[in-house]
Design an enzyme around this catalytic site. Structure first.
Site, PDB file in Angstrom:
ATOM      1  N   LYS A  11      -4.256  -2.219  12.417  1.00  0.00           N
ATOM      2  CA  LYS A  11      -3.124  -2.415  13.326  1.00  0.00           C
ATOM      3  C   LYS A  11      -3.508  -2.083  14.776  1.00  0.00           C
ATOM      4  O   LYS A  11      -4.562  -1.477  15.031  1.00  0.00           O
ATOM      5  CB  LYS A  11      -1.951  -1.558  12.842  1.00  0.00           C
ATOM      6  CG  LYS A  11      -1.382  -2.013  11.477  1.00  0.00           C
ATOM      7  CD  LYS A  11      -0.150  -1.183  11.096  1.00  0.00           C
ATOM      8  CE  LYS A  11       0.444  -1.641   9.771  1.00  0.00           C
ATOM      9  NZ  LYS A  11       1.667  -0.855   9.424  1.00  0.00           N
ATOM     10  N   TYR A  51       6.298  -9.768   7.974  1.00  0.00           N
ATOM     11  CA  TYR A  51       7.123  -8.657   7.490  1.00  0.00           C
ATOM     12  C   TYR A  51       8.542  -9.101   7.136  1.00  0.00           C
ATOM     13  O   TYR A  51       9.464  -8.271   7.151  1.00  0.00           O
ATOM     14  CB  TYR A  51       7.153  -7.540   8.539  1.00  0.00           C
ATOM     15  CG  TYR A  51       5.928  -6.640   8.516  1.00  0.00           C
ATOM     16  CD1 TYR A  51       5.603  -5.899   7.381  1.00  0.00           C
ATOM     17  CD2 TYR A  51       5.113  -6.510   9.640  1.00  0.00           C
ATOM     18  CE1 TYR A  51       4.491  -5.061   7.360  1.00  0.00           C
ATOM     19  CE2 TYR A  51       3.994  -5.670   9.625  1.00  0.00           C
ATOM     20  CZ  TYR A  51       3.699  -4.947   8.484  1.00  0.00           C
ATOM     21  OH  TYR A  51       2.605  -4.106   8.472  1.00  0.00           O
ATOM     22  N   ARG A 104      -5.158   6.736   6.916  1.00  0.00           N
ATOM     23  CA  ARG A 104      -3.963   7.108   7.684  1.00  0.00           C
ATOM     24  C   ARG A 104      -3.983   8.600   8.058  1.00  0.00           C
ATOM     25  O   ARG A 104      -3.582   8.961   9.168  1.00  0.00           O
ATOM     26  CB  ARG A 104      -2.710   6.732   6.910  1.00  0.00           C
ATOM     27  CG  ARG A 104      -2.419   5.217   7.039  1.00  0.00           C
ATOM     28  CD  ARG A 104      -1.366   4.747   6.084  1.00  0.00           C
ATOM     29  NE  ARG A 104      -0.833   3.435   6.428  1.00  0.00           N
ATOM     30  CZ  ARG A 104      -0.103   2.695   5.594  1.00  0.00           C
ATOM     31  NH1 ARG A 104       0.185   3.135   4.383  1.00  0.00           N
ATOM     32  NH2 ARG A 104       0.348   1.518   5.976  1.00  0.00           N
ATOM     33  N   ASN A 114       0.753   3.412  12.114  1.00  0.00           N
ATOM     34  CA  ASN A 114       0.053   4.016  10.968  1.00  0.00           C
ATOM     35  C   ASN A 114      -1.256   3.312  10.598  1.00  0.00           C
ATOM     36  O   ASN A 114      -1.672   3.330   9.450  1.00  0.00           O
ATOM     37  CB  ASN A 114       1.003   4.190   9.777  1.00  0.00           C
ATOM     38  CG  ASN A 114       1.499   2.876   9.231  1.00  0.00           C
ATOM     39  OD1 ASN A 114       1.157   1.819   9.755  1.00  0.00           O
ATOM     40  ND2 ASN A 114       2.282   2.927   8.178  1.00  0.00           N
ATOM     41  N   HIS A 117      -2.548  -1.872   7.337  1.00  0.00           N
ATOM     42  CA  HIS A 117      -1.674  -2.493   6.327  1.00  0.00           C
ATOM     43  C   HIS A 117      -2.536  -2.846   5.119  1.00  0.00           C
ATOM     44  O   HIS A 117      -3.699  -3.229   5.281  1.00  0.00           O
ATOM     45  CB  HIS A 117      -1.041  -3.785   6.867  1.00  0.00           C
ATOM     46  CG  HIS A 117      -0.431  -4.615   5.765  1.00  0.00           C
ATOM     47  ND1 HIS A 117       0.835  -4.390   5.281  1.00  0.00           N
ATOM     48  CD2 HIS A 117      -0.953  -5.625   5.012  1.00  0.00           C
ATOM     49  CE1 HIS A 117       1.074  -5.236   4.285  1.00  0.00           C
ATOM     50  NE2 HIS A 117       0.003  -6.000   4.104  1.00  0.00           N
ATOM     51  N   GLU A 128      -0.140 -13.065   1.194  1.00  0.00           N
ATOM     52  CA  GLU A 128      -0.528 -12.559   2.518  1.00  0.00           C
ATOM     53  C   GLU A 128      -1.867 -13.141   2.971  1.00  0.00           C
ATOM     54  O   GLU A 128      -2.050 -13.443   4.159  1.00  0.00           O
ATOM     55  CB  GLU A 128      -0.585 -11.024   2.483  1.00  0.00           C
ATOM     56  CG  GLU A 128       0.798 -10.407   2.284  1.00  0.00           C
ATOM     57  CD  GLU A 128       0.788  -8.888   2.220  1.00  0.00           C
ATOM     58  OE1 GLU A 128      -0.299  -8.271   2.267  1.00  0.00           O
ATOM     59  OE2 GLU A 128       1.888  -8.307   2.130  1.00  0.00           O
TER      60      GLU A 128
END
Ligand code: UDP
Length: 140
Positions: A11, A51, A104, A114, A117, A128
């Site tokens: 991320k 999402y 994390r 965080n 994913h 996905e």
């Protein structure tokens, strides 16, 4: 044991921290192969679509804002029980609850920012991976 594929995203917070290589090393050391990868600045449409299951949740707008705040690195990982193996490397959604030594726990600042994913099931992994790479990447 089953060879699976899973979708991973590094991320914007972790890309900004310059820890892409450290996270990739964890995948490799755990026996997960990177079988597709790209850096991408997500559009709001990309993030909202990805999402979509969370669109009624109170954190949805903040989540989308965060996911478009900078580039991400998206990869498909392959290995024995890849979905669970990758979730184990990631740690709990809230880094305060994540086990020591997980991605994390080591790199994330908060439940919103965080670091990573990971798909939560083989079925969602297929969806996905197809979302970002098309169906030809998923079929082996
Ligand atoms: N999230 C958040 N606040 C919450 C719950 C989730 O910002 O209270 C964000 C967080 O970035 C999380 C993502 O929404 O990674 C997706 O939530 P999910 O429950 O699917 O967690 P994950 O599978 O990423 O651990």
């Amino acid at each position: 044991m089953a060879v699976e594929r899973t979708l991973s995203i590094i991320k914007p917070d972790a890309v900004a921290k310059n820890v892409i290589g450290q996270i990739y090393s964890r995948f490799e050391n755990a026996g997960l192969k990177i079988v597709a990868a790209k850096m991408k600045q997500l559009s709001r449409e990309d993030a909202e679509g990805f999402y979509a299951v969370h669109k009624e949740r109170p954190f949805f707008k903040d989540l989308v804002d965060f996911m478009v705040s900078g580039p991400v690195i998206i990869q498909a990982l392959e290995g024995e029980n890849a979905v669970i193996a990758h979730r184990d490397l990631m740690g709990a959604t809230d880094p305060k609850k994540a086990e020591k030594g997980t991605i994390r726990a080591d790199f994330a600042d908060s439940i919103d920012a965080n670091a990573v994913h990971g798909s939560d099931s083989v079925e969602n992994a297929a969806i996905e991976i197809a979302y970002f790479f098309g169906t030809e990447v998923y079929s082996r």
